[in-house]
Scaffold this motif. Structure first.
Motif, PDB file in Angstrom:
ATOM      1  N   MET A 122       6.958   7.494  -7.413  1.00 24.02           N
ATOM      2  CA  MET A 122       7.030   8.025  -9.014  1.00 24.02           C
ATOM      3  C   MET A 122       6.179   7.216  -9.120  1.00 24.02           C
ATOM      4  SD  MET A 122      11.562   7.188  -9.694  1.00 24.02           S
ATOM      5  CE  MET A 122      10.539   7.232 -11.059  1.00 24.02           C
ATOM      6  N   THR A 123       5.446   5.854  -8.009  1.00 21.61           N
ATOM      7  CA  THR A 123       3.588   5.783  -9.036  1.00 21.61           C
ATOM      8  C   THR A 123       2.743   5.728  -8.481  1.00 21.61           C
ATOM      9  OG1 THR A 123       4.280   3.569  -6.620  1.00 21.61           O
ATOM     10  CG2 THR A 123       5.331   3.337  -9.227  1.00 21.61           C
ATOM     11  N   GLU A 124       2.787   7.055  -7.598  1.00 24.40           N
ATOM     12  CA  GLU A 124       1.161   7.103  -6.769  1.00 24.40           C
ATOM     13  C   GLU A 124       0.687   7.972  -8.337  1.00 24.40           C
ATOM     14  OE1 GLU A 124      -1.374   7.323  -4.454  1.00 24.40           O
ATOM     15  OE2 GLU A 124       0.729   6.771  -3.899  1.00 24.40           O
ATOM     16  N   PRO A 125       1.085   8.658  -9.010  1.00 29.50           N
ATOM     17  CA  PRO A 125       0.105   9.748  -9.589  1.00 29.50           C
ATOM     18  C   PRO A 125      -0.496   8.646 -10.644  1.00 29.50           C
ATOM     19  CG  PRO A 125       2.226  10.957  -9.471  1.00 29.50           C
ATOM     20  CD  PRO A 125       2.789   9.314  -8.940  1.00 29.50           C
ATOM     21  N   PHE A 126      -0.122   7.242 -10.812  1.00 30.99           N
ATOM     22  CA  PHE A 126      -0.354   6.110 -11.522  1.00 30.99           C
ATOM     23  C   PHE A 126      -1.702   5.477 -11.291  1.00 30.99           C
ATOM     24  CE2 PHE A 126       3.925   6.456 -13.277  1.00 30.99           C
ATOM     25  CZ  PHE A 126       3.456   6.999 -14.353  1.00 30.99           C
ATOM     26  N   ALA A 127      -2.262   6.029  -9.860  1.00 29.47           N
ATOM     27  CA  ALA A 127      -2.841   5.258  -8.700  1.00 29.47           C
ATOM     28  C   ALA A 127      -4.240   6.243  -9.850  1.00 29.47           C
ATOM     29  CB  ALA A 127      -2.913   5.325  -7.481  1.00 29.47           C
ATOM     30  N   THR A 128      -4.956   5.708 -10.183  1.00 33.52           N
ATOM     31  CA  THR A 128      -6.590   5.954 -10.379  1.00 33.52           C
ATOM     32  C   THR A 128      -7.221   5.521 -10.438  1.00 33.52           C
ATOM     33  OG1 THR A 128      -7.054   5.790 -12.869  1.00 33.52           O
ATOM     34  CG2 THR A 128      -5.457   7.463 -12.337  1.00 33.52           C
ATOM     35  N   ALA A 129      -8.727   5.522 -10.942  1.00 37.80           N
ATOM     36  CA  ALA A 129      -9.931   5.276 -10.570  1.00 37.80           C
ATOM     37  C   ALA A 129      -9.548   3.373 -11.463  1.00 37.80           C
ATOM     38  CB  ALA A 129     -10.998   5.692 -11.223  1.00 37.80           C
ATOM     39  N   ASP A 130      -9.019   3.669 -12.649  1.00 39.78           N
ATOM     40  CA  ASP A 130      -9.126   2.717 -13.734  1.00 39.78           C
ATOM     41  C   ASP A 130      -7.667   1.870 -12.906  1.00 39.78           C
ATOM     42  OD1 ASP A 130     -10.950   3.484 -15.262  1.00 39.78           O
ATOM     43  OD2 ASP A 130      -9.254   5.067 -16.846  1.00 39.78           O
ATOM     44  N   LEU A 131      -6.576   2.260 -12.257  1.00 37.91           N
ATOM     45  CA  LEU A 131      -5.711   1.604 -12.070  1.00 37.91           C
ATOM     46  C   LEU A 131      -5.068   1.523 -10.709  1.00 37.91           C
ATOM     47  CD1 LEU A 131      -3.338  -0.233 -12.898  1.00 37.91           C
ATOM     48  CD2 LEU A 131      -1.337   2.178 -12.921  1.00 37.91           C
ATOM     49  N   ASP A 132      -5.321   0.472 -10.005  1.00 39.03           N
ATOM     50  CA  ASP A 132      -5.162  -0.270  -8.301  1.00 39.03           C
ATOM     51  C   ASP A 132      -3.492  -0.575  -8.731  1.00 39.03           C
ATOM     52  OD1 ASP A 132      -5.492  -0.300  -6.083  1.00 39.03           O
ATOM     53  OD2 ASP A 132      -6.696  -1.816  -6.187  1.00 39.03           O
ATOM     54  N   ILE A 133      -2.678   0.730  -7.783  1.00 37.64           N
ATOM     55  CA  ILE A 133      -1.059   0.246  -7.401  1.00 37.64           C
ATOM     56  C   ILE A 133      -1.345  -0.364  -6.045  1.00 37.64           C
ATOM     57  CG2 ILE A 133       0.296   1.090  -7.287  1.00 37.64           C
ATOM     58  CD1 ILE A 133       0.273   3.299  -9.369  1.00 37.64           C
ATOM     59  N   ALA A 134      -1.191  -0.864  -5.374  1.00 39.45           N
ATOM     60  CA  ALA A 134      -0.778  -1.708  -4.180  1.00 39.45           C
ATOM     61  C   ALA A 134       0.682  -1.362  -3.643  1.00 39.45           C
ATOM     62  CB  ALA A 134      -1.353  -3.084  -3.752  1.00 39.45           C
ATOM     63  N   HIS A 135       0.605  -0.573  -3.070  1.00 36.28           N
ATOM     64  CA  HIS A 135       2.594  -0.320  -2.236  1.00 36.28           C
ATOM     65  C   HIS A 135       2.195  -1.012  -1.047  1.00 36.28           C
ATOM     66  CE1 HIS A 135       1.979   3.162  -4.884  1.00 36.28           C
ATOM     67  NE2 HIS A 135       2.979   3.297  -5.372  1.00 36.28           N
ATOM     68  N   ILE A 136       2.398  -2.177  -1.288  1.00 38.88           N
ATOM     69  CA  ILE A 136       2.846  -4.057   0.105  1.00 38.88           C
ATOM     70  C   ILE A 136       3.910  -3.072   0.352  1.00 38.88           C
ATOM     71  CG2 ILE A 136       2.661  -6.318   0.382  1.00 38.88           C
ATOM     72  CD1 ILE A 136       1.121  -6.297  -1.891  1.00 38.88           C
ATOM     73  N   ARG A 137       3.604  -3.345   2.034  1.00 43.47           N
ATOM     74  CA  ARG A 137       4.950  -3.245   2.631  1.00 43.47           C
ATOM     75  C   ARG A 137       6.249  -1.835   2.355  1.00 43.47           C
ATOM     76  NH1 ARG A 137       4.703  -5.550   7.271  1.00 43.47           N
ATOM     77  NH2 ARG A 137       6.856  -6.159   7.764  1.00 43.47           N
ATOM     78  N   PHE A 138       6.169  -1.167   1.709  1.00 44.24           N
ATOM     79  CA  PHE A 138       6.371   0.672   1.618  1.00 44.24           C
ATOM     80  C   PHE A 138       6.765   0.642   2.790  1.00 44.24           C
ATOM     81  CE2 PHE A 138       5.804  -0.562  -2.655  1.00 44.24           C
ATOM     82  CZ  PHE A 138       6.617  -0.005  -3.591  1.00 44.24           C
ATOM     83  N   PRO A 139       8.120   1.249   3.257  1.00 45.86           N
ATOM     84  CA  PRO A 139       8.377   2.613   4.628  1.00 45.86           C
ATOM     85  C   PRO A 139       7.242   2.986   4.700  1.00 45.86           C
ATOM     86  CG  PRO A 139      10.298   2.322   2.427  1.00 45.86           C
ATOM     87  CD  PRO A 139       8.999   1.665   1.937  1.00 45.86           C
ATOM     88  N   ASN A 140       7.205   2.886   5.769  1.00 47.23           N
ATOM     89  CA  ASN A 140       5.962   3.913   6.452  1.00 47.23           C
ATOM     90  C   ASN A 140       6.549   4.921   7.795  1.00 47.23           C
ATOM     91  OD1 ASN A 140       2.911   4.495   7.227  1.00 47.23           O
ATOM     92  ND2 ASN A 140       3.580   2.291   8.575  1.00 47.23           N
ATOM     93  N   ALA A 141       6.139   5.865   7.909  1.00 44.68           N
ATOM     94  CA  ALA A 141       6.949   6.697   8.959  1.00 44.68           C
ATOM     95  C   ALA A 141       5.284   7.290   9.905  1.00 44.68           C
ATOM     96  CB  ALA A 141       7.518   7.738   8.973  1.00 44.68           C
ATOM     97  N   ASP A 142       4.221   7.183   8.710  1.00 43.70           N
ATOM     98  CA  ASP A 142       2.859   7.676  10.101  1.00 43.70           C
ATOM     99  C   ASP A 142       1.409   7.365   9.800  1.00 43.70           C
ATOM    100  OD1 ASP A 142       2.661   8.902   6.943  1.00 43.70           O
ATOM    101  OD2 ASP A 142       2.497  10.757   6.808  1.00 43.70           O
ATOM    102  N   LYS A 143       1.591   6.435   8.996  1.00 44.35           N
ATOM    103  CA  LYS A 143       0.465   6.116   8.671  1.00 44.35           C
ATOM    104  C   LYS A 143       0.092   4.541   9.643  1.00 44.35           C
ATOM    105  CE  LYS A 143       0.115   6.867   3.598  1.00 44.35           C
ATOM    106  NZ  LYS A 143       1.402   7.314   3.289  1.00 44.35           N
ATOM    107  N   PRO A 144      -1.423   4.377   9.663  1.00 47.41           N
ATOM    108  CA  PRO A 144      -1.496   3.297  10.378  1.00 47.41           C
ATOM    109  C   PRO A 144      -1.516   1.900   9.358  1.00 47.41           C
ATOM    110  CG  PRO A 144      -3.773   4.719  11.018  1.00 47.41           C
ATOM    111  CD  PRO A 144      -2.755   5.206   9.617  1.00 47.41           C
ATOM    112  N   LEU A 145      -1.534   1.168  10.222  1.00 45.67           N
ATOM    113  CA  LEU A 145      -1.100  -0.651   9.027  1.00 45.67           C
ATOM    114  C   LEU A 145      -2.609  -0.996   8.406  1.00 45.67           C
ATOM    115  CD1 LEU A 145       1.321  -1.669  11.464  1.00 45.67           C
ATOM    116  CD2 LEU A 145       2.132  -0.033   9.749  1.00 45.67           C
ATOM    117  N   SER A 146      -1.420  -1.483   7.876  1.00 43.24           N
ATOM    118  CA  SER A 146      -2.856  -2.664   6.590  1.00 43.24           C
ATOM    119  C   SER A 146      -3.092  -3.554   7.896  1.00 43.24           C
ATOM    120  CB  SER A 146      -3.026  -2.679   5.427  1.00 43.24           C
ATOM    121  OG  SER A 146      -1.383  -3.215   5.032  1.00 43.24           O
ATOM    122  N   GLY A 147      -5.088  -4.175   7.630  1.00 43.81           N
ATOM    123  CA  GLY A 147      -4.539  -5.305   8.520  1.00 43.81           C
ATOM    124  C   GLY A 147      -4.149  -6.594   7.786  1.00 43.81           C
ATOM    125  N   CYS A 148      -4.441  -7.835   8.502  1.00 41.88           N
ATOM    126  CA  CYS A 148      -4.088  -9.026   7.826  1.00 41.88           C
ATOM    127  C   CYS A 148      -5.348  -9.617   7.142  1.00 41.88           C
ATOM    128  CB  CYS A 148      -3.769 -10.137   8.550  1.00 41.88           C
ATOM    129  SG  CYS A 148      -3.454 -11.803   8.750  1.00 41.88           S
TER     130      CYS A 148
END
Length: 172
Positions: free
Chosen positions: A30-56
């Motif tokens: 639901m929040t992904e469409p709001f991610a634009t050049a003007d708004l940075d959305i950080a989905h921190i530690r949401f469920p992950n099934a296929d992406k590499p993990l972010s770094g520390c």
């Protein structure tokens, strides 16, 4: 609910307030469409099934506790203070602003990623995503009762979802 909430003040309410993975996936969708050049959305530690993990980011942002302790990451300190931690909180506290005049030098000398090797385990070593993977959050690893270097099992796409276990932080 911040999935890192079991550490610190959230320890006693995490099981009550944590939302199921499907709920979190729906929030992400639901929040992904709001991610634009003007708004940075950080989905921190949401469920992950296929992406590499972010770094520390430990060591890139400092945190000063009310009593003056300076840390390379407050989540690492909160995780180290849980009952299941194998790390003392002093592993991540570089000094105290009220006691040490050389805090900047201590921070420069700490070098988290030289001191600790995240992803130093057979699962990460044999993973096809390893080259582009940041190996996840060491604080989550510590909160789960593991040593830094173990797999961030809550987020790793190589760990089957049905076998992921929430850390029993603060439980005896």
């Amino acid at each position: 609910m911040n999935p890192l909430g079991p550490m610190g003040r959230g320890e006693k309410v995490q099981r009550k307030l944590r939302r199921p993975d499907e709920h979190m996936r729906r929030i992400h969708e639901m929040t992904e469409p709001f991610a634009t050049a003007d708004l940075d959305i950080a989905h921190i530690r949401f469920p992950n099934a296929d992406k590499p993990l972010s770094g520390c980011e430990a060591g890139t942002i400092i945190y000063v506790f009310a009593k003056g302790e300076v840390t390379v990451c407050p989540y690492l300190v909160f995780a180290a203070r849980t009952q299941v931690s194998q790390h003392p909180d002093t592993d991540f506290i570089v000094g105290n602003i009220f006691e040490h005049d050389d805090i900047a030098a201590r921070l420069d000398a700490y070098r988290f990623h030289d001191r600790w090797k995240v992803g130093n385990n057979p699962t990460c070593g044999s993973c096809k995503l390893s080259d582009g993977c940041g190996k996840g959050c060491p604080a989550a690893v510590v909160a789960a009762g593991e040593r830094i270097g173990a797999v961030d099992t809550e987020q790793c796409p190589r760990v089957p979802e049905h076998s992921r276990v929430l850390p029993l932080v603060g439980m005896s």
